[in-house]
Design an enzyme around this catalytic site. Structure first.
Site, PDB file in Angstrom:
ATOM      1  CG  ASN A  10      40.445  38.338  33.290  1.00 50.94           C
ATOM      2  OD1 ASN A  10      39.962  39.469  33.201  1.00 50.94           O
ATOM      3  ND2 ASN A  10      39.742  37.235  33.054  1.00 50.94           N
ATOM      4  CD1 TRP A  11      43.492  42.808  37.484  1.00 49.93           C
ATOM      5  CD2 TRP A  11      43.365  44.961  36.894  1.00 49.93           C
ATOM      6  NE1 TRP A  11      44.688  43.393  37.801  1.00 49.93           N
ATOM      7  CE2 TRP A  11      44.635  44.723  37.458  1.00 49.93           C
ATOM      8  CE3 TRP A  11      43.059  46.251  36.433  1.00 49.93           C
ATOM      9  CZ2 TRP A  11      45.599  45.722  37.573  1.00 49.93           C
ATOM     10  CZ3 TRP A  11      44.016  47.248  36.553  1.00 49.93           C
ATOM     11  CH2 TRP A  11      45.272  46.974  37.125  1.00 49.93           C
ATOM     12  CE  LYS A  12      38.181  36.283  36.234  1.00 45.70           C
ATOM     13  NZ  LYS A  12      37.732  35.024  36.825  1.00 45.70           N
ATOM     14  CG  HIS A  97      37.242  34.408  30.926  1.00 46.02           C
ATOM     15  ND1 HIS A  97      36.284  34.037  31.841  1.00 46.02           N
ATOM     16  CD2 HIS A  97      38.427  34.387  31.583  1.00 46.02           C
ATOM     17  CE1 HIS A  97      36.865  33.808  33.013  1.00 46.02           C
ATOM     18  NE2 HIS A  97      38.168  34.018  32.878  1.00 46.02           N
ATOM     19  CD  GLU A  99      34.603  34.932  34.938  1.00 44.82           C
ATOM     20  OE1 GLU A  99      34.929  36.074  34.602  1.00 44.82           O
ATOM     21  OE2 GLU A  99      35.205  34.295  35.845  1.00 44.82           O
ATOM     22  CD  GLU A 169      41.333  31.359  32.630  1.00 45.43           C
ATOM     23  OE1 GLU A 169      42.060  31.904  33.465  1.00 45.43           O
ATOM     24  OE2 GLU A 169      40.271  31.867  32.228  1.00 45.43           O
ATOM     25  N   GLY A 175      38.068  31.128  40.461  1.00 48.86           N
ATOM     26  CA  GLY A 175      37.439  31.856  41.557  1.00 48.86           C
ATOM     27  C   GLY A 175      36.972  30.970  42.699  1.00 48.86           C
ATOM     28  CB  SER A 215      42.345  29.062  42.394  1.00 51.69           C
ATOM     29  OG  SER A 215      40.934  29.245  42.413  1.00 51.69           O
ATOM     30  N   GLY A 236      43.120  35.772  37.946  1.00 46.86           N
ATOM     31  CA  GLY A 236      41.991  36.611  38.317  1.00 46.86           C
ATOM     32  C   GLY A 236      42.230  37.252  39.670  1.00 46.86           C
ATOM     33  N   GLY A 237      41.616  36.702  40.700  1.00 51.84           N
ATOM     34  CA  GLY A 237      41.613  37.308  42.043  1.00 51.84           C
ATOM     35  C   GLY A 237      42.985  37.734  42.545  1.00 51.84           C
TER      36      GLY A 237
HETATM   37  P1  13P Z   1      40.888  33.279  39.485  1.00 45.46           P
HETATM   38  O1  13P Z   1      42.394  33.415  39.423  1.00 45.46           O
HETATM   39  O2  13P Z   1      40.214  34.305  40.314  1.00 45.46           O
HETATM   40  O3  13P Z   1      40.479  31.858  39.803  1.00 45.46           O
HETATM   41  O4  13P Z   1      40.358  33.556  37.975  1.00 45.46           O
HETATM   42  C1  13P Z   1      40.961  32.891  36.922  1.00 45.46           C
HETATM   43  C2  13P Z   1      40.470  33.478  35.659  1.00 45.46           C
HETATM   44  O5  13P Z   1      39.323  33.331  35.295  1.00 45.46           O
HETATM   45  C3  13P Z   1      41.421  34.295  34.882  1.00 45.46           C
HETATM   46  O6  13P Z   1      40.910  34.572  33.618  1.00 45.46           O
END
Ligand code: 13P
Length: 258
Positions: A10-12, A97, A99, A169, A175, A215, A236-237
């Site tokens: 998930n590149w956001k 998600h 967010e 999640e 993050g 994470s 994510g990251g």
């Molecule tokens: P991180 O891996 O950056 O913690 O993000 C997780 C996430 O929200 C994937 O959708």
């Protein structure tokens, strides 16, 4: 029973189309064909056409969107429909998600409409659930997960849940660098499966794939994925660099080979 692992990036709100192309030029040659694990990338909307072109004709990596409208067309400024996503090669869509829930006010009822629209169009939903730190500390994990799952899956039948991936999640792990321990992930994900069992029966629940997100990185992926109810990752990251994301995919390949 064996569930095929699914590892998604998930590149956001990161990467331009050119950066998406550069990632794929580095990432795709690492696969000589299907690797036994479902690998998915979810770039932003403007990168989907470029990614769709580059992924066409190969079978190792699939394409996901990060959100979509529950509506099919019309006066919905700024929105994108399931059929529009499909037209550029999208197969999956991340829905609900945390967010989107916390920053854009998405509710279980709204997410439920999107899950229904995705399934009706033939997209595979990746439905996100998870508790905040306050909810965890307040002993409310089970209540929160039950509410999110029952609300988001209302009216989804057996064939729908079989096409749906659940991403657990925990919000406090997203993050933050603070990953859930393998035990915490397993406990919550076993509970997610129990709720699915209450809704659809244990046999159906046993076939649903449940990802962990928060994470996740190459250094912790192998231990997390060794847990019986961890069927992959939503990353994510650590998915933004090909080397790092492939490290997580490799943990999945190794786990599915044992
Ligand atoms: P991180 O891996 O950056 O913690 O993000 C997780 C996430 O929200 C994937 O959708």
């Amino acid at each position: 029973m064996s569930r095929r692992l699914i590892i998604a990036a998930n590149w956001k709100m990161n990467k331009t189309p050119a950066e998406t192309a550069a990632f794929l030029e580095d990432f795709l040659p690492r696969f000589s064909g299907p690797c036994g694990v479902d690998v998915v990338i979810a770039p932003t909307f403007v990168c989907l056409p470029k990614a769709g072109e580059m992924l066409a004709g190969q079978t190792a990596v699939s394409l996901s969107a990060q959100n979509m409208s529950a509506e099919s067309s019309g006066a919905f400024t700024g929105e994108i429909s399931a059929d529009m996503l499909k037209s550029v090669g999208v197969q999956y869509v991340i829905l609900g998600h945390s967010e989107r829930r916390s920053l854009y006010g998405e509710t279980d009822a709204g997410i439920n409409s999107k899950v229904k629209a995705a399934l009706a169009s033939g997209l595979l939903p990746i439905l996100c659930v998870g508790e905040t730190l306050e909810e965890r500390d307040g002993g409310r994990i089970e209540e929160v997960l039950t509410t999110q799952l029952t609300g988001s899956l209302k009216g989804i039948d057996q064939s729908g849940i079989e096409k749906t991936v659940i991403a657990y999640e925990p919000v406090w792990a997203i993050g933050t660098g603070r990953t859930a321990t393998p035990g915490q992930a397993q406990e919550a994900q076993a509970f997610v499966r129990k709720v699915l069992g209450d809704l659809y029966g244990a046999a159906t629940a046993a076939n649903v794939r449940i990802q962990y997100g928060g994470s996740a990185k190459p250094a912790n992926a192998a231990e997390l994925i060794s847990q019986p109810d961890v069927d992959g990752f939503l990353v994510g990251g650590a998915s933004l660099e090909a080397e790092s994301f492939f490290g997580i995919v490799q943990a999945g390949i190794d786990a599915s080979a044992t």
